[in-house]
Design an enzyme around this catalytic site. Structure first.
Site, PDB file in Angstrom:
ATOM      1  N   TYR A 267       0.786  -1.273  -0.010  1.00 18.13           N
ATOM      2  CA  TYR A 267      -0.081   0.133   0.014  1.00 18.13           C
ATOM      3  C   TYR A 267       0.779   1.195  -0.157  1.00 18.13           C
ATOM      4  CZ  TYR A 267      -4.392   2.434   1.120  1.00 18.13           C
ATOM      5  OH  TYR A 267      -5.476   3.155   0.858  1.00 18.13           O
TER       6      TYR A 267
ATOM      7  N   LYS B   8      -0.263  -1.073  -4.599  1.00 19.64           N
ATOM      8  CA  LYS B   8      -1.514  -0.360  -4.895  1.00 19.64           C
ATOM      9  C   LYS B   8      -0.962   1.211  -4.123  1.00 19.64           C
ATOM     10  CE  LYS B   8      -5.336   1.614  -2.303  1.00 19.64           C
ATOM     11  NZ  LYS B   8      -6.794   1.386  -1.742  1.00 19.64           N
TER      12      LYS B   8
ATOM     13  N   LYS C  44      -1.932   5.000  -3.493  1.00 22.30           N
ATOM     14  CA  LYS C  44      -2.921   6.105  -3.073  1.00 22.30           C
ATOM     15  C   LYS C  44      -2.615   7.188  -3.865  1.00 22.30           C
ATOM     16  CE  LYS C  44      -5.657   6.287   0.208  1.00 22.30           C
ATOM     17  NZ  LYS C  44      -6.968   5.953   0.140  1.00 22.30           N
TER      18      LYS C  44
ATOM     19  N   PRO D  70      -7.518   7.013  -6.628  1.00 16.66           N
ATOM     20  CA  PRO D  70      -7.499   8.568  -6.636  1.00 16.66           C
ATOM     21  C   PRO D  70      -8.506   9.092  -5.413  1.00 16.66           C
ATOM     22  CG  PRO D  70      -7.676   7.843  -8.629  1.00 16.66           C
ATOM     23  CD  PRO D  70      -8.171   6.625  -7.725  1.00 16.66           C
TER      24      PRO D  70
ATOM     25  N   ASN E 123     -14.353   1.360  -2.133  1.00  8.06           N
ATOM     26  CA  ASN E 123     -14.503   1.230  -0.671  1.00  8.06           C
ATOM     27  C   ASN E 123     -15.349   2.668  -0.078  1.00  8.06           C
ATOM     28  OD1 ASN E 123     -12.322   3.073  -0.592  1.00  8.06           O
ATOM     29  ND2 ASN E 123     -12.773   2.976   1.425  1.00  8.06           N
TER      30      ASN E 123
ATOM     31  N   HIS F 180     -10.274  -3.310   1.901  1.00  8.16           N
ATOM     32  CA  HIS F 180      -9.749  -2.138   2.353  1.00  8.16           C
ATOM     33  C   HIS F 180      -9.046  -2.059   3.589  1.00  8.16           C
ATOM     34  CE1 HIS F 180     -11.052   1.661   4.436  1.00  8.16           C
ATOM     35  NE2 HIS F 180     -10.400   1.922   3.389  1.00  8.16           N
TER      36      HIS F 180
ATOM     37  N   HIS G 234      -2.222  -1.179   5.697  1.00  6.11           N
ATOM     38  CA  HIS G 234      -1.148  -0.141   5.993  1.00  6.11           C
ATOM     39  C   HIS G 234      -0.243  -0.738   6.861  1.00  6.11           C
ATOM     40  CE1 HIS G 234      -4.653   2.673   4.914  1.00  6.11           C
ATOM     41  NE2 HIS G 234      -3.926   3.729   5.095  1.00  6.11           N
TER      42      HIS G 234
END
Lengths: 392, 392
Positions: free
Chosen positions: B122, B159, B161, B191, B239, B290, B319
């Site tokens: 992430y 992924k 962000k 986005p 999400n 998520h 995370h």
């Protein structure tokens, strides 16, 4: 906890001559009693539809069962690749988990939302037979049957298996039931997809003031049901055009139904029905329970399911009142105010009576050539019988 | 088994200066450690998002918790009438059930489909901070960050962000990542709904040959997402516009998304996510997970969930690699080949380290005025900052 043995006992159970759109019930219905034994000596109990065919299919799946841990339900489901086979094995696995943890199956499905589960009186047109109910082949006879059932068991909802008399006579039956039992009685009719779309629309129009809870499977198929749904305010329910998760998107897009009738023998077991419940809730659909002729193990499982699923608020269907003898220990289930108390468990909360089982197993040996073949049974009475769909 | 005590410990945990479309992460993120104690002395562990607000809400729900049986999940959910509150309590209840039965949570959710759960790296654009990763505010810097993460943890999916740089720079970032890591690497960009429908369409067109797994929430709302979906072959995930069961019918009708990102803190707990999984499967949608900034208890729960849900085949977001210290006993979770092994349980399979917890709890007392407010944090750097949606 590992499953070390699977014992399959096909049974034949006396069935009254109940009529439906296919024909008539045979003198016996066939079930398979499934027993899974674990290495720590627990026995998980299950009851599946079918006779020899189901036994053969389960035998063929034996290697997927022996040696596995009953908690591994999704791996088993994925391995079996067959919703009905999985359902036949999931029920005894849940019984095992319940026995191992001291919990009723309802708790394994998310907890007990209700302790008393309402059932509908599942009323059939029928021929006279070796049962106490006599012939029921007219609207008036159906009202009389309903009166006896309501008096004996307190049902607050009447479901008529239709598709037997002419559509106008069945409409008349529902009108008479409404007249006799007043506005508080839940009423449903299930023509079993034997009406055409046009006949369904016409009948729905004639039923518009009868205040049905729903009209079940008046005609066949998602497309036909969607056409009927457009023409009536009566909710349509189904256990015929939506019987698997993959049918849901098309049915939703088409607006074909607004109530799905779950059946844990079909919808990937009790855990599958819990998920179906959430889907129906999400889609704004109602949820009920479908039934076939069954014994007390299925009766217990259906009651645990209805206890655990919050939005299962329609009274469930059950053929159980037609049953004269059961395979379970002790007294049979008995409906009070149309309801059953949830068995306290552990597991399903029912035990097998070996002596009773032996009688039903012996009956199976005498009747093993019978599947459940309502068409053949009907042809013994009328050699020209064809189960036309639509018939009207 | 009855719950006799609920202990709530808000904690603050150091968070690097990660950028997103709202602004920038504050120096700490807030979680609540939930401990439910039963009359037989078991402790069920949970971790919920939020600081004081969540503590207050859980305190207000105390009477729904104390005295209840942890198996009664659906009655609790119905009583609480709040998906996030229920989720905060369901996790420790499942931990209790697992401990009482000696089972990992994955087994309580249907069984273990996979023993190793894949996660996505992430990756965030970020400012320089008290962390080892330095500033990442350009496409090239993002590629370098990805290289370090892939080398250290073996991720097979990246992924990003997004919603931080100009859309063209983020498109360029994804192109560079594809170029650097070749066709086997999973790639996604999120986005965070900061692009307009038009910008989303244009960006999707420019991304057409990058072979994204999906484009996550390029713009806001079901209607906007549906417009973008019509214009691209890239699957859209969310999400943000589908975060509750009641959003599903509209999203399905509109064709707004094809992947839903589950979050057990939001979707009525782990059991809710299991049901969401079946819904996605039924609708032909994909399923991922998520993540928000979190500790090891959530890490364990997410891994059990991904272990149990057959169609959760997208690598889950987490995370966790940004985390420097955890509250759990023993070593932190460590990704190998981008995967985590499923904790063997019982329950979630993690224990609280009281000394570590005390440090985080003390940090909360010093930081209690902080919610997670990325906008305020950004304004400390740029007093004119507004989290415009759409910004581009």
């Amino acid at each position: 906890m590992r499953i070390v043995d699977m014992q399959l006992t096909p049974v034949a159970v006396h069935d009254p001559p109940l009529r439906n759109s296919w024909g008539i019930h045979e003198p016996v219905f066939l079930r398979v009693i499934v027993r899974l034994r674990t290495d720590d000596g627990l026995i998980g109990l299950g009851e599946a539809p079918g006779g020899g065919g189901m036994v053969q299919a389960l035998e063929a799946a034996r290697s997927h069962v022996i040696g596995t841990d009953p908690w591994q339900l999704e791996p088993l489901r994925v391995s079996l690749r067959n919703a009905r086979l999985f359902s036949a094995l999931e029920e005894p696995c849940l019984d095992l988990i319940g026995k191992a943890t001291g919990r009723p199956v309802a708790d394994l499905l998310g907890g007990t939302i209700r302790r008393r589960v309402p059932y509908a009186a599942y009323l059939f047109f029928k021929e006279a037979g070796e049962d106490e109910w006599g012939e029921v082949m007219s609207p008036k006879a159906m009202v009389q049957l309903a009166e006896r059932w309501v008096e004996r068991w307190g049902f607050r909802c009447l479901k008529v298996k239709g598709g037997v008399l002419e559509p106008d006579a069945e409409v008349e039956t529902m009108r008479l039931l409404r007249e006799r039992f007043g506005p508080q009685m839940g009423l449903r009719i299930d023509p079993n997809a034997v009406w055409s779309v046009e006949t369904s629309r016409r009948a729905a129009h004639k039923l518009r003031d009868v205040d049905l809870e729903y009209l079940e499977d008046p005609c066949a198929g998602i497309t036909g049901m969607a056409e009927v749904a457009k023409a009536t305010h009566i909710p349509l329910s189904t256990n015929m055009c939506v019987t698997a998760f993959e049918h849901l998107p098309e049915a939703f897009r088409a607006g074909a139904v607004s109530v799905v009738l779950a059946d844990h023998h079909v919808w990937e077991g009790l855990t599958g029905c819990v998920k179906l419940g959430k889907i129906c809730h999400s889609l704004g659909w109602g949820l009920g329970q479908h039934s076939n002729s069954h014994l007390g193990i299925t009766m217990a499982a259906m009651t645990h399911l209805a206890a655990a699923v919050p939005n299962l608020i329609y009274a469930s269907d059950s053929h159980y009142p037609w049953l004269e003898e059961d395979v379970i220990k002790g007294p049979m289930f008995r409906f009070v105010d149309g309801c059953l108390d949830v068995p306290s468990g552990p597991g399903l909360g029912v035990e097998l009576d070996e002596a009773k089982l032996a009688v039903f197993a012996e009956a199976y040996e005498r009747n093993r050539s019978h599947g459940r073949d309502d068409v053949s049974a009907m042809r013994k009475r009328d050699s020209s019988w064809l189960p036309l769909k639509p018939r009207w």
